[in-house]
Design an enzyme around this catalytic site. Sequence first.
Site, mmCIF file in Angstrom:
data_model
loop_
_atom_site.group_PDB
_atom_site.id
_atom_site.type_symbol
_atom_site.label_atom_id
_atom_site.label_comp_id
_atom_site.label_asym_id
_atom_site.label_seq_id
_atom_site.Cartn_x
_atom_site.Cartn_y
_atom_site.Cartn_z
ATOM 1 N N HIS A 1 6.526 -6.520 -13.576
ATOM 2 C CA HIS A 1 5.954 -7.604 -12.782
ATOM 3 C C HIS A 1 4.552 -7.919 -13.297
ATOM 4 C CE1 HIS A 1 3.555 -4.578 -10.781
ATOM 5 N NE2 HIS A 1 4.599 -4.012 -10.196
ATOM 6 N N HIS B 1 2.245 -4.823 -14.197
ATOM 7 C CA HIS B 1 2.562 -4.171 -15.478
ATOM 8 C C HIS B 1 2.169 -5.086 -16.640
ATOM 9 C CE1 HIS B 1 6.152 -2.858 -12.875
ATOM 10 N NE2 HIS B 1 5.462 -1.740 -13.032
ATOM 11 N N CYS C 1 6.042 14.245 1.977
ATOM 12 C CA CYS C 1 6.512 12.845 1.961
ATOM 13 C C CYS C 1 7.387 12.639 0.733
ATOM 14 C CB CYS C 1 5.338 11.876 1.920
ATOM 15 S SG CYS C 1 5.884 10.151 1.693
ATOM 16 N N CYS D 1 5.872 9.958 -1.648
ATOM 17 C CA CYS D 1 4.760 10.443 -2.479
ATOM 18 C C CYS D 1 5.200 11.583 -3.397
ATOM 19 C CB CYS D 1 3.621 10.971 -1.618
ATOM 20 S SG CYS D 1 2.851 9.741 -0.566
ATOM 21 N N CYS E 1 3.042 8.827 6.747
ATOM 22 C CA CYS E 1 2.378 8.748 5.444
ATOM 23 C C CYS E 1 1.659 7.404 5.352
ATOM 24 C CB CYS E 1 3.397 8.867 4.319
ATOM 25 S SG CYS E 1 2.704 8.398 2.726
ATOM 26 N N HIS F 1 3.430 5.188 2.712
ATOM 27 C CA HIS F 1 4.852 4.862 2.856
ATOM 28 C C HIS F 1 5.264 4.556 4.293
ATOM 29 C CE1 HIS F 1 4.651 6.820 -1.093
ATOM 30 N NE2 HIS F 1 5.547 5.906 -1.394
ATOM 31 N N LYS G 1 -0.579 -9.120 -1.301
ATOM 32 C CA LYS G 1 -0.232 -8.033 -2.200
ATOM 33 C C LYS G 1 1.176 -8.275 -2.730
ATOM 34 C CE LYS G 1 -0.892 -3.209 -2.244
ATOM 35 N NZ LYS G 1 -1.200 -1.884 -1.721
ATOM 36 N N LYS H 1 8.232 -6.180 -3.549
ATOM 37 C CA LYS H 1 9.626 -6.558 -3.762
ATOM 38 C C LYS H 1 10.129 -7.412 -2.610
ATOM 39 C CE LYS H 1 12.077 -3.172 -6.564
ATOM 40 N NZ LYS H 1 12.815 -1.912 -6.563
HETATM 41 ZN ZN LIG Z 1 4.110 8.830 1.088
#
Ligand SMILES: [Zn+2]
Length: 515
Positions: free
Chosen positions: A19, A22, A127, A130, A144, A147, A298, A301
């Site tokens: 994307h 990258h 997590c 992570c 988390c 996440h 931000k 996806k």
């Molecule tokens: Zn996490």
Amino acid sequence: MSRHYAITTPIYYVNAEPHIGHTYTTVVADTLARYHRLAGEETFFLTGTDEHGDKIAEAAARDGLEPKAFTDRISGIFRDTWDEIGISYDRFIRTTDADHIRAVQTLLTRVHDQGDIDFREYEGLYCVGCERFLTDRDMVDGLCRDHERAPERRKESNYFFKMTRYFDWLGETLEAQPDLIRPERYRNEVLAMLREGSGLDDLCISRPKSRLTWGIELPFDADYVCYVWFDALINYLAGMGYPDDPAFEVRWAAAEHLVAKDILKPHGVFWPTMLRAAGLPLYQHLNVHGYWNVDDRKISKSLGNMISPLAMREQYGFDAFRYFLLRDMSFGLDASFTEEALVTRINADLANNLGNLVSRTLNMTARYCDGQVPEPDGAGAEEEHVRDASVEAARAVDEHMRRLEPNRALAAIFALVDATNRYVDARAPWKAAKDEARMGEVRTTLHTCCQALHSIALLLGPFVPDTAEEILARLGCSGALASARLPDTAAAFDAPAPGTSTRKGEALFPRVEAP
Ligand SMILES: [Zn+2]
């Protein structure tokens, strides 16, 4: 002996396709590699993919594939994309490559042998996103922070790298080498992490095979695989030939890392302490850039705003997109992508300023000088001014590229484009050409324009390579980039020679309409 330069991108985690984020990192690395090659330095450009860990094993299982088949596919997409957009990497490394695995095991053995790895029982909140145990600071309301999912309570015996014993050394090093991590804000962030602790503790570097087999086996305990971050960072050594390629030492001694700010901690804390423990020198610089937001959000996806480099190439041409990325982000800060902003840049800088200079120079050379670079009839203060602008642009580009300021380097090149356009406006050769007695002046003007354009094209080479080649081809100087030495050749202002055949052409960048 020639100077060396080595530049790396992070190895991209194969849980998503390429994307804008990258693409930006990779394009900056490519531009730097091209610049340093043009400066005559022995250059090595490393990129690749990061393929281990539970997230990959989970994603492969979701697709009904073995992890290796899954990573072959996604890694192939990255490599094909970089090939299609002309990224000039020297090595594309995969963490599943045999030489990478050997490098990881060599380094682990070395660090283990000297007593920097020990075995401990640990109980904590883990997590899955992570892939690690969380600390209080990693959580908000029991979830988390990254996440937004609840961690699981787990108890495990694992191997730990005694990272904290190197924190004092790292802090002192960052004080002594203030630009080791740049821009400065990121160095300060790392210093703050070390000062406050930030929950930073010794680093768990293993996963029991009972819960994860998709990884590199620890050389000193076959029941464990290596933690994905520890494995991934070592790609920078493996890709340059660690442990025993004779080229390794000189490449590594010139290593520059390029990363986005979300991976500052592993590159600013884990990695230097790992290198220290392994008895290896540090990288030259850790160069950290900000995030691209798309339409002020931000990228994600779920929002579908990832911006595919191949789609951008299809619609605008890759050089135009590349130019925008390099020009619109101040290296280190966040930047915003919108298609309106891209279109504005293409029209203002590429179609109007640069495209116009190319077309008026070559059209008038065709019309008044039979398409050949004319013999000048002396040179006055105005010509000297354009030559000085060229010398200054070449100097400024060199300075900004070595400081990792590609946006400023481009601004310096466009200052030369502007100076040359102003010169043409002031000399108005289309008026002078109406008077046979003033044809000497016309030849001087067009000769100066051709030389300025030649310098501009050389300087643009690392940034918009196809465009630079095209301008040089029209100036009768195909292949000039191969023998150029920046900044000297661009500052020399001595080509193309009078008599060189030039060629008009289509508009270099046709104006585009806003979407
Ligand atoms: Zn996490």
